[in-house]
Design a protein around this motif. Structure first.
Motif, PDB file in Angstrom:
ATOM      1  N   ALA A  50       0.831  -1.197   0.000  1.00  0.00           N
ATOM      2  CA  ALA A  50       0.000   0.000   0.000  1.00  0.00           C
ATOM      3  C   ALA A  50       0.866   1.247   0.000  1.00  0.00           C
ATOM      4  O   ALA A  50       0.575   2.233  -0.681  1.00  0.00           O
ATOM      5  CB  ALA A  50      -0.928  -0.007   1.210  1.00  0.00           C
ATOM      6  N   ARG A  51       1.967   1.188   0.815  1.00  0.00           N
ATOM      7  CA  ARG A  51       2.852   2.359   0.876  1.00  0.00           C
ATOM      8  C   ARG A  51       3.518   2.614  -0.478  1.00  0.00           C
ATOM      9  O   ARG A  51       3.580   3.740  -0.958  1.00  0.00           O
ATOM     10  CB  ARG A  51       3.918   2.157   1.960  1.00  0.00           C
ATOM     11  CG  ARG A  51       3.378   2.240   3.377  1.00  0.00           C
ATOM     12  CD  ARG A  51       4.395   2.883   4.308  1.00  0.00           C
ATOM     13  NE  ARG A  51       5.660   2.146   4.381  1.00  0.00           N
ATOM     14  CZ  ARG A  51       5.844   1.040   5.119  1.00  0.00           C
ATOM     15  NH1 ARG A  51       4.846   0.553   5.851  1.00  0.00           N
ATOM     16  NH2 ARG A  51       6.993   0.433   5.118  1.00  0.00           N
ATOM     17  N   VAL A  52       3.972   1.519  -1.118  1.00  0.00           N
ATOM     18  CA  VAL A  52       4.606   1.658  -2.442  1.00  0.00           C
ATOM     19  C   VAL A  52       3.579   2.192  -3.444  1.00  0.00           C
ATOM     20  O   VAL A  52       3.870   3.089  -4.245  1.00  0.00           O
ATOM     21  CB  VAL A  52       5.184   0.309  -2.911  1.00  0.00           C
ATOM     22  CG1 VAL A  52       5.684   0.420  -4.348  1.00  0.00           C
ATOM     23  CG2 VAL A  52       6.300  -0.142  -1.988  1.00  0.00           C
ATOM     24  N   ALA A  53       2.353   1.650  -3.351  1.00  0.00           N
ATOM     25  CA  ALA A  53       1.294   2.092  -4.264  1.00  0.00           C
ATOM     26  C   ALA A  53       1.051   3.591  -4.099  1.00  0.00           C
ATOM     27  O   ALA A  53       0.860   4.313  -5.078  1.00  0.00           O
ATOM     28  CB  ALA A  53       0.017   1.309  -4.015  1.00  0.00           C
ATOM     29  N   THR A  54       1.059   4.070  -2.845  1.00  0.00           N
ATOM     30  CA  THR A  54       0.859   5.500  -2.593  1.00  0.00           C
ATOM     31  C   THR A  54       1.964   6.321  -3.258  1.00  0.00           C
ATOM     32  O   THR A  54       1.730   7.370  -3.870  1.00  0.00           O
ATOM     33  CB  THR A  54       0.848   5.759  -1.078  1.00  0.00           C
ATOM     34  OG1 THR A  54      -0.101   4.884  -0.493  1.00  0.00           O
ATOM     35  CG2 THR A  54       0.474   7.199  -0.788  1.00  0.00           C
ATOM     36  N   LEU A  55       3.167   5.776  -3.121  1.00  0.00           N
ATOM     37  CA  LEU A  55       4.331   6.427  -3.751  1.00  0.00           C
ATOM     38  C   LEU A  55       4.113   6.539  -5.274  1.00  0.00           C
ATOM     39  O   LEU A  55       4.287   7.614  -5.881  1.00  0.00           O
ATOM     40  CB  LEU A  55       5.557   5.548  -3.477  1.00  0.00           C
ATOM     41  CG  LEU A  55       6.919   6.210  -3.348  1.00  0.00           C
ATOM     42  CD1 LEU A  55       6.927   7.182  -2.180  1.00  0.00           C
ATOM     43  CD2 LEU A  55       7.973   5.113  -3.131  1.00  0.00           C
TER      44      LEU A  55
END
Lengths: 352, 609
Positions: free
Chosen positions: B88-93
């Motif tokens: 999810a964090r990578v996706a946000t990035l």
């Protein structure tokens, strides 16, 4: 100010002169024969010779897959092209859809030059419908296995070699849904590779996902396969274009061998067919007749490594060739194949 | 139409002037046009280079963004120990990057293992950005951009071939021209664990590039084989994807050299400046600049070719405005040439005209002083010739006149005595008779001859006779008024015409007057004559001679009469007088009345010794 001969008057005069001097001025110079063919089928010099003889312009469009061919022919009710090259397996659905018209064999005198097995059109599955032939065989090839001699001590003798984990990412397969499923069926020992039963789809899809995981990549065009083979140290190649690719690779200086696996090799027979939307049917017949002449037939073999229908090839009589036949559901095969190619897992591939 | 020298000379000069102006203008225009087109080509090349650089910099920007993503700890973590929270964090990035970069179709993190399984994938669709669910992720290991990128060292990039995106499962990118740019992700041990890959919208990038170009500019972009990827005509782009390839060198043959260079090792950027009037450019030829740019990162393409074309007419239009100025200049110079030619023509011909006027004014006598004889040129030479000629003519005219006068004298005067001869007398008589009707007045015609003249001639010679005649003439002349006429008819015969005797209504008075004159004459003639005699072998001597004259008088002037008849009557009267005795009185004609003349003593002829 530089003076150019560019005025409209000059252009009209030049056009007039050209028209008068043109040897085909008497013919309908505005005509264009629209040909849909595979790479190597209608080389520019052969086309030019035909253009000169007939006095019409020929516009050749190349296709690299059965799907693309189907798409192009069926677009606009088959009105975009006059004549096209299609294999016998594919031909049936064109006949069914009414995209093609029967061939008048009397308008093709060069049929007498063909080998007996190709002259007997009713013996070849898929060509004759309701007693009338819809295509004329032109060239054929079996889909054997090409291998790098330096990476094989003995030639591969089974299709299974494509799935061999030891060759992982050193295998090239063809990007085509219909053939891929037939290939997978042969690999799984099926004797009806063109007629996949409902129960078998999942197994075949999984087999093809496994293939995807073992190949370096899927190619579409012969040249592309040669380039990949050379540059990526590929060991094994499923030769969708058969001896054509062998010849290209040898010419590129790669030491390759060619093997027909014991399960047999799918073999396709390409024919010329005339569309329903053909503007000039006699001209389309003339085109077909022309490509059965000695020159174009020989060019097919010497340049492309493709077998022509007018000469007997050496060897390979004992090898098992499985002539391509119409498949049970090409659309389904292609739909599933597109998902497999895109990297979907089995569950997503098999989604309705 | 007859052209004067001035017109011909002026015309010639004007034609030369106009021709030279036109020739100069033509070459100036041609040269300037060439220079303009050349400089426009250079500008085009520069513009193409600028676009190539911007293209490169936009690729660099993608590359920088990729490296930022690849260097994030979450990215590596998602490859080594994937879990949904990290995902999810990578996706946000990824989403935040894509939000800022509208030309990114898709950003993905793909694992090296699991057959190239996608770990994180953010797609763009018509509604916005979409994080693809885990179960929808796909294996991509069999795609060249995956295995090629995985083979790269850390920090390197891979650029895929430019294709039409056919991947199923992608969203707005499907069927659109695209290129993939990927960079590998390595772990701490230097092992490649996966890659980050961006799917770039080629159309979007080129729309941006095109936005800054003038509308008549056409942008071209091809792959290393020369297949059009971007072409003003949409149907020409990605022809290979539709089975019909369209190559740049079909429209611009000069670019073949760029395509053929594709296989060579990366070197300096090469370019081609060309023109095309083929196919779709037949009606509206273009000037084009093409740059082959080697792709310096690992790529499925060796090079790309970028081109800009501009209608030739738009370049030439600039030259044409210059052409208008040049045409104006030529017209002005031509006018000036005509004016100068006219002035020059006038200058040359003015002297000639002046000469002509002078020559025309020359009447053979008066020399003209206006000739420009002091000029040093040809005109001066001509003037001097004319002057010489004038003088010669004047001299000859004078001579002619003198001769004419002499001839006239010979015709009308007696050479010996200088008196009018018979012809002049007849003229004057005719004149007098002609005026009888207008103004009748009494006149007298007197005819006289010398008595015994022949003897004098015979004795003393003609010279003596001549001296006598001359003396007689002088004496007659001296006795008459100015208006009276004395003429010598020949030999010793003289005729006198007395004009205006008395008044018209007084014939008697007139007659008396005539008698008086006649008397005077007789007296005068009877005076002795001193005649010089020259004889051969002797000294000259003077002979005193006396002589008399027979005189016949006829009155006339009131009634018309003829000169011949008058003379005849006078002759008759004179002979009557002679018959009456030499030195005798004269007889007057019966018609006019007779004057009785008194007898005179006969003069004695006496020789002077």
């Amino acid at each position: 100010m530089p003076f150019r001969l560019s005025g409209p008057v000059a252009r009209v005069v030049l056009a007039g002169l050209w028209w008068l001097l043109s040897p085909c001025a008497a013919l309908s110079a505005g005509d264009t024969l629209r040909v849909l063919a595979w790479p190597g089928y209608a080389d520019a010099d052969l086309v030019a010779a035909f253009e000169q003889r007939s006095g019409v312009r020929v516009e050749v469009t190349l296709v690299d897959s059965d799907e693309a061919l189907w798409q192009k022919v069926s677009d606009h009710d088959a009105a975009d092209f006059d004549v096209f090259a299609v294999n016998t397996a594919e031909l049936r659905r064109y006949i069914r859809s009414g995209w093609v018209v029967p061939i008048d064999t009397r308008a093709i005198p060069n049929l007498s030059r063909q080998m007996p097995r190709f002259r007997a059109l009713d013996q070849i599955p898929g060509i004759v419908h309701a007693g009338r032939p819809y295509a004329i065989p032109y060239t054929y090839a079996e889909m054997g296995l090409i291998y790098d001699r330096s990476q094989f001590s003995t030639p591969p003798d089974s299709i299974e070699a494509l799935w061999e984990p030891g060759l992982r990412r050193r295998v090239l397969a063809y990007n085509g849904g219909v053939h891929s499923f037939s290939l997978a069926a042969l690999a799984l020992g099926s004797d009806h590779p063109f007629d996949v039963r409902d129960d078998d789809w999942t197994q075949l899809a999984q087999k093809l996902i496994d293939l995807r995981r073992n190949v370096l990549t899927f190619y579409t065009l012969p040249d592309e396969s040669v380039q990949l083979f050379r540059e990526k140290r590929v060991a094994l190649l499923f030769a969708n274009y058969g001896s054509q690719q062998v010849q290209l690779l040898k010419r590129a200086g790669v030491d390759v061998g060619y093997a027909i696996p014991r399960e047999g090799a799918l073999a396709w027979l390409d024919c010329w067919a005339i569309t329903r939307g053909a503007r000039d049917v006699p001209l389309a017949h003339a085109w077909i007749d022309y490509f059965l002449e000695e020159g174009p037939s020989a060019a097919l073999t010497t340049r492309q490594g493709l077998a022509n229908t007018t000469a007997t090839p050496s060897g390979s009589e004992s090898q098992r060739l499985i002539w391509l036949e119409p498949v049970e559901d090409a659309e389904r095969r292609n739909r599933l194949w597109a998902r497999i190619l895109s990297g979907d897992n089995l569950k997503r591939v098999m989604q309705p | 139409m007859r052209l004067g020298i001035a017109a011909k000379l002026g015309l010639l000069l004007a034609v030369v002037g106009i021709l030279s102006a036109i020739v100069t203008g033509f070459y100036a225009l041609r040269e300037s046009r060439r220079l303009l087109v050349d400089s426009a080509k250079q500008e085009l090349l520069t513009a193409t280079q600028v676009i190539a650089r911007r293209l490169l910099s936009s690729r660099d920007e993608v590359s920088r963004n990729l490296h930022v993503l690849a260097s994030q700890p979450e990215t590596l973590a998602m490859l080594t120990l994937p879990d949904s929270e990290t995902g999810a964090r990578v996706a946000t990035l990824f989403r935040s990057l894509m939000a800022a970069q509208p030309s990114y179709f898709q950003v993905r993190l793909i694992a090296a293992e699991d057959n190239g399984m996608e770990r994180v994938r953010v797609d763009r669709d018509e509604h916005g950005l979409l994080v693809v669910a885990e179960e929808d992720l796909q294996e991509k290991g069999h795609y060249p951009y995956v295995y090629e990128t995985l083979a790269l060292p850390p920090g390197a990039d891979y650029l895929s071939r430019f294709v039409i995106n056919r991947d199923t499962g992608v969203h707005s990118g499907f069927g659109r021209p695209t290129a993939l740019l990927g960079t590998p992700v390595h772990d701490g041990q230097g092992r490649v664990r996966g890659l980050v890959v961006v799917n770039v919208d080629l159309d979007g990038i080129f729309t941006l590039l095109r936005a800054d170009l003038p509308p008549e500019f056409q942008l071209f972009f091809t792959n290393d084989e020369g297949d059009y990827l971007i072409h003003p005509d949409e149907a020409m782009s990605f022809g290979f994807d539709r089975g019909r390839r369209h190559f740049v060198y079909e429209e611009f043959p000069d670019t073949r050299v760029l395509v053929e260079r594709a296989g060579e090792a990366a070197g300096a950027e090469s370019h081609v400046l060309t023109e095309s009037a083929r196919g779709r450019y037949a009606a509206d030829p273009v000037v084009a600049a093409f740059i082959a740019s080697k792709i310096t990162v690992a790529s499925g393409e060796n090079q790309v070719i970028l081109g800009l074309a501009q209608p030739r007419d738009s370049l030439v239009a600039r030259a044409d405005s210059l052409g208008v100025v040049i045409v104006q200049l030529v017209a002005g110079l031509s006018l000036l040439g005509i004016l100068l030619a006219w002035i020059l023509g006038r200058l040359v011909t003015r002297s000639l005209l002046a000469l002509s006027v002078t020559v025309q004014a020359f009447d053979g006598r008066r020399l003209t002083e206006t000739l420009p004889t002091d000029r040093a040129d040809e005109i001066g030479e001509l003037a001097r010739s004319v002057d010489r000629m004038q003088r010669q003519i004047a001299r000859q005219v004078d001579e002619l006149e003198d001769r004419g006068k002499a001839l006239q004298r010979m015709a009308y005067y007696d050479l010996l005595t200088g008196l009018p001869n018979r012809r002049l007398l007849m003229d004057r008589l005719e004149q007098a008779l002609a005026s009888v009707g207008r103004s009748p007045r009494h006149r007298a015609l007197i005819m006289l001859d010398l008595d015994h003249f022949k003897e004098l001639n015979d004795c003393l010679g003609h010279d003596a006779g001549d001296q006598l005649l001359t003396e007689v003439a002088q004496r007659l002349r001296s006795q008459l008024r100015q208006e009276d006429t004395v003429a010598r008819l020949g030999g010793d015969e003289f005729v006198l015409v007395l004009d205006q005797l008395g008044t018209a209504d007084d014939p008697v008075g007139a007659r008396v007057q005539a008698e008086v004159v006649t008397d005077k004459l007789r007296r005068s003639l009877s005076e002795p004559y001193a005649i010089e005699v020259r004889e051969e072998g002797a000294a000259p001597r003077v002979h005193i001679h006396r002589c008399t004259a027979s005189i016949g008088v006829v009155m006339f002037g009131v009634r018309p009469d003829s000169a011949g008849a008058l003379l005849k009557r006078a002759d008759v009267a004179m002979y009557r007088a002679k018959a009456a005795g030499r030195d005798g009185g004269s007889c007057l004609d019966a018609g006019e009345g007779t004057v009785s003349m008194p007898d005179q003593p006969r003069p004695a002829t006496r020789n002077a010794s």
